[in-house]
Motif scaffolding. Structure first.
Motif, PDB file in Angstrom:
ATOM      1  N   THR A  27       1.082  -1.180   0.207  1.00 43.19           N
ATOM      2  CA  THR A  27       0.125   0.084  -0.247  1.00 43.19           C
ATOM      3  C   THR A  27       0.891   0.991   0.399  1.00 43.19           C
ATOM      4  O   THR A  27       1.681   1.571   0.593  1.00 43.19           O
TER       5      THR A  27
ATOM      6  N   ASN B 228       0.707   5.144   0.239  1.00 40.84           N
ATOM      7  CA  ASN B 228      -0.104   5.902   1.081  1.00 40.84           C
ATOM      8  C   ASN B 228      -0.253   7.290   0.249  1.00 40.84           C
ATOM      9  O   ASN B 228       0.495   7.511  -0.576  1.00 40.84           O
TER      10      ASN B 228
ATOM     11  N   TRP C   4      -7.046  11.155  -1.411  1.00 45.00           N
ATOM     12  CA  TRP C   4      -7.809  10.962  -1.767  1.00 45.00           C
ATOM     13  C   TRP C   4      -8.929  12.191  -1.363  1.00 45.00           C
ATOM     14  O   TRP C   4      -9.023  12.501  -0.134  1.00 45.00           O
TER      15      TRP C   4
ATOM     16  N   GLU D  84      -9.022  12.674   3.287  1.00 44.71           N
ATOM     17  CA  GLU D  84      -9.020  10.409   3.676  1.00 44.71           C
ATOM     18  C   GLU D  84      -7.461  10.554   2.912  1.00 44.71           C
ATOM     19  O   GLU D  84      -7.067  10.056   2.572  1.00 44.71           O
ATOM     20  N   ILE D  85      -7.001   8.671   3.869  1.00 42.29           N
ATOM     21  CA  ILE D  85      -5.561   8.309   3.123  1.00 42.29           C
ATOM     22  C   ILE D  85      -6.594   7.824   2.610  1.00 42.29           C
ATOM     23  O   ILE D  85      -7.373   6.537   2.961  1.00 42.29           O
ATOM     24  N   VAL D  86      -5.404   7.369   1.194  1.00 38.84           N
ATOM     25  CA  VAL D  86      -6.637   6.080   0.423  1.00 38.84           C
ATOM     26  C   VAL D  86      -6.673   5.150   1.305  1.00 38.84           C
ATOM     27  O   VAL D  86      -5.102   4.175   1.204  1.00 38.84           O
ATOM     28  N   GLU D  87      -7.119   3.681   0.868  1.00 42.17           N
ATOM     29  CA  GLU D  87      -7.384   2.404   1.584  1.00 42.17           C
ATOM     30  C   GLU D  87      -7.934   1.639   0.651  1.00 42.17           C
ATOM     31  O   GLU D  87      -7.726   0.291   0.825  1.00 42.17           O
ATOM     32  N   ASN D  88      -8.418   2.306  -0.348  1.00 38.88           N
ATOM     33  CA  ASN D  88      -8.773   1.573  -1.496  1.00 38.88           C
ATOM     34  C   ASN D  88      -7.860   0.579  -2.320  1.00 38.88           C
ATOM     35  O   ASN D  88      -6.975   1.633  -2.812  1.00 38.88           O
ATOM     36  N   GLN D  89      -7.692  -0.170  -2.280  1.00 41.18           N
ATOM     37  CA  GLN D  89      -6.357  -1.105  -2.828  1.00 41.18           C
ATOM     38  C   GLN D  89      -7.029  -1.025  -4.293  1.00 41.18           C
ATOM     39  O   GLN D  89      -5.648  -0.977  -5.240  1.00 41.18           O
TER      40      GLN D  89
ATOM     41  N   ASN E 277      -5.149   2.364  -5.003  1.00 45.48           N
ATOM     42  CA  ASN E 277      -3.381   2.171  -4.352  1.00 45.48           C
ATOM     43  C   ASN E 277      -2.529   1.594  -6.050  1.00 45.48           C
ATOM     44  O   ASN E 277      -1.619   1.742  -6.290  1.00 45.48           O
TER      45      ASN E 277
END
Length: 499
Positions: free
Chosen positions: A324, A326, A329, A479-484, A487
């Motif tokens: 991941t 960082n 978004w 927000e911090i990107v967490e969507n794979q 990424n």
């Protein structure tokens, strides 16, 4: 000052290949012209049916001037009598536009206009007021019919071809478009530069002669601090035989008036206006460097369509990146692209400046636009942008990737207090006790403390509430990107943007 000297000559083979690639064929040109004529006739009939008699429809833009690159838009200006009130002008102009175009949509410059389709071509129908020589414009679009006449009456076939070459070059290096999404050169500015210097090669030589103070980012989508040009360029002036408004000023007066602009090119139609005002310091420096490269190595790869900008990716993701990366978004609001990107770049630049004030490092931010795969994308977003359409995405957004040198701030920082002889020095010593030190040069007390935040993204998030963001971004939080899936895009982008 801009200079136009030099012996550079673009090889004829490259010239011919570029012109063949970006210029419509004779058959295509006849079809485009015929479509424009039919649209003009449809507009006249629409105005007659509505009882509107004080309007003239005129073709403008690159079709009228003969400087087309690629598939052009049809630009029609509805020129109303000057005594028609602005609200009535807008109402009648929009009504005609909706009547004659397929899929009409209202858009805005200084006042609304209609964009849509006609015979499979994109079209803009823009209402404006008629102005004569000596009269001041009411809105910016009132000048455009005169711009068309000025260029058309002065360009021969060779100059038109050179204007097309210049547009293809600037498109190739990502500097074409006066929109705030690019901050580059408008078509009209390209045409004026060709008229002023006399050839494509002389314009390129003029660009290459400009002194760059600091090498800029090569992409308009990179936000970074710095002053990239050593000095402003211009003013470039024209003869006064077509001036609409006041007599021209002296060069010194123009410099005082437009001293904050990177490039000054005075509009021969309206000498109170700098045509080059949208050109940013970063884009001008990039254009100067790319012009020098073209003179050193006449490569067709610097021209559109060989050098394609933006990087628009619609293919399947590889799935090869397991980690991941960082990034942030930021949802994009439903607003005019120029406003959205101006506000986004403004608050990101403010944040970058604030970050750099916190320590000894350089920070930059790369912007990626993400859209749902089947979403309609406004063309203004597609100029000089890294754009990715992604299946499975619910909404459009802006990904912000920060890079910094060094990668993070040092673990400790200096926290300064008052001068040692200040009445508040005792409070500072009492709080920090034996950790208090004195800067002998300035006489100020200070203490070494641990940093709470060292990375760009946490610092940016901590600044979000205090940054002025503009009305388009009210109520929107990053927000911090967490969507794979996102990424995956970020990894592909980081590889390309660093190459």
């Amino acid at each position: 000052m801009v200079k136009g000297s030099g012996t550079f000559r673009l090889p004829q083979e490259i010239r011919d290949r570029v012109l063949e690639a970006v210029t419509p064929s004779e058959e295509e040109m006849q079809a485009i012209t015929a479509s424009a004529d039919r649209l003009l006739e449809r507009i006249r009939r629409s105005a007659e049916r509505a009882g509107i008699r004080n309007v003239e429809a005129k073709l403008a833009g690159s079709i009228a001037k003969g400087t087309i690159t690629g598939t052009p838009d049809i630009d029609i200006f509805l020129i109303f009598s000057r005594d028609v009130p602005k609200d009535l002008l807008e109402e009648q102009g929009l009504m005609i536009g909706r009547d004659v175009l397929d899929s009409p949509r209202k858009k805005y410059t200084q006042h609304p206009y209609i964009t849509g389709r006609f015979e499979n071509l994109s079209c803009d129908i823009v209402p404006c007021s008629r102005i004569e020589r000596g009269e001041k414009v009411i809105t910016a679009v009132d000048r455009t019919p005169h711009h068309t006449e000025y260029v058309s009456s002065r360009m021969n076939g060779e100059l038109r071809r050179d204007a097309v070459l210049l547009k293809a070059f600037l498109k190739g290096v990502g500097a074409y478009g006066a929109e705030n999404t690019v901050s580059g050169f408008s078509g009209y500015l390209c045409e004026l530069l060709i008229l002023r210097f006399g050839s494509f090669e002389k314009v390129i030589s003029a660009f290459a002669s400009m002194e760059v103070a600091e090498e800029p980012p090569t992409r308009a989508e990179t936000v970074r601090t710095g002053r990239f040009m050593k000095e402003r360029q211009g003013p470039i002036l024209f003869d006064g035989d077509y001036l609409l408004c006041e007599a021209p000023k002296t060069p010194e007066e123009y410099i005082r008036t437009f001293g904050r602009d990177a490039l000054i090119v005075i509009d021969p139609v309206d000498p109170g206006r700098n045509v080059a005002a949208p050109v940013s310091d970063q884009i001008l420096a990039h254009t100067a460097l790319m012009s020098g490269r073209l003179m050193e190595d006449s490569s067709i790869e610097l021209f559109h369509p060989w050098n394609r900008r933006p990087y628009e990716h619609t293919g399947e993701l590889s799935g090869k990146h397991g980690g991941t990366r960082n990034a942030l978004w930021i949802p994009l609001p439903d607003d005019v692209p120029d406003k959205v990107m101006t506000q986004a770049r403004s608050f990101i630049l403010k944040a970058v400046r604030d970050m750099e004030r916190r320590g000894d490092w350089k920070v930059a931010a790369d912007l990626i636009l993400l859209f749902p795969r089947d979403a309609e994308i406004d063309g203004s977003y597609l100029k000089a942008r890294y754009v990715h359409s992604l299946e499975g995405l619910d909404s459009k957004g802006l990904v912000v990737m920060f890079t910094s040198v060094p990668e993070e701030l040092e673990a400790e920082m200096i926290h300064y207090g008052p001068p040692r002889d200040n009445r508040r020095a005792g409070e500072f010593r009492k709080r920090w006790k034996d950790r208090t030190r004195v800067d002998e040069e300035s006489g100020r007390l200070y203490v070494i403390v641990s940093r709470k935040l060292k990375d760009p993204i946490p610092i940016f998030l901590s600044l979000w509430g205090s940054i002025r963001k503009g009305p388009s971004f009210e109520g929107i939080d990053p927000e911090i990107v967490e969507n794979q899936l996102i990424n995956e895009v970020i990894w592909e982008a980081s590889e390309r943007l660093s190459s």
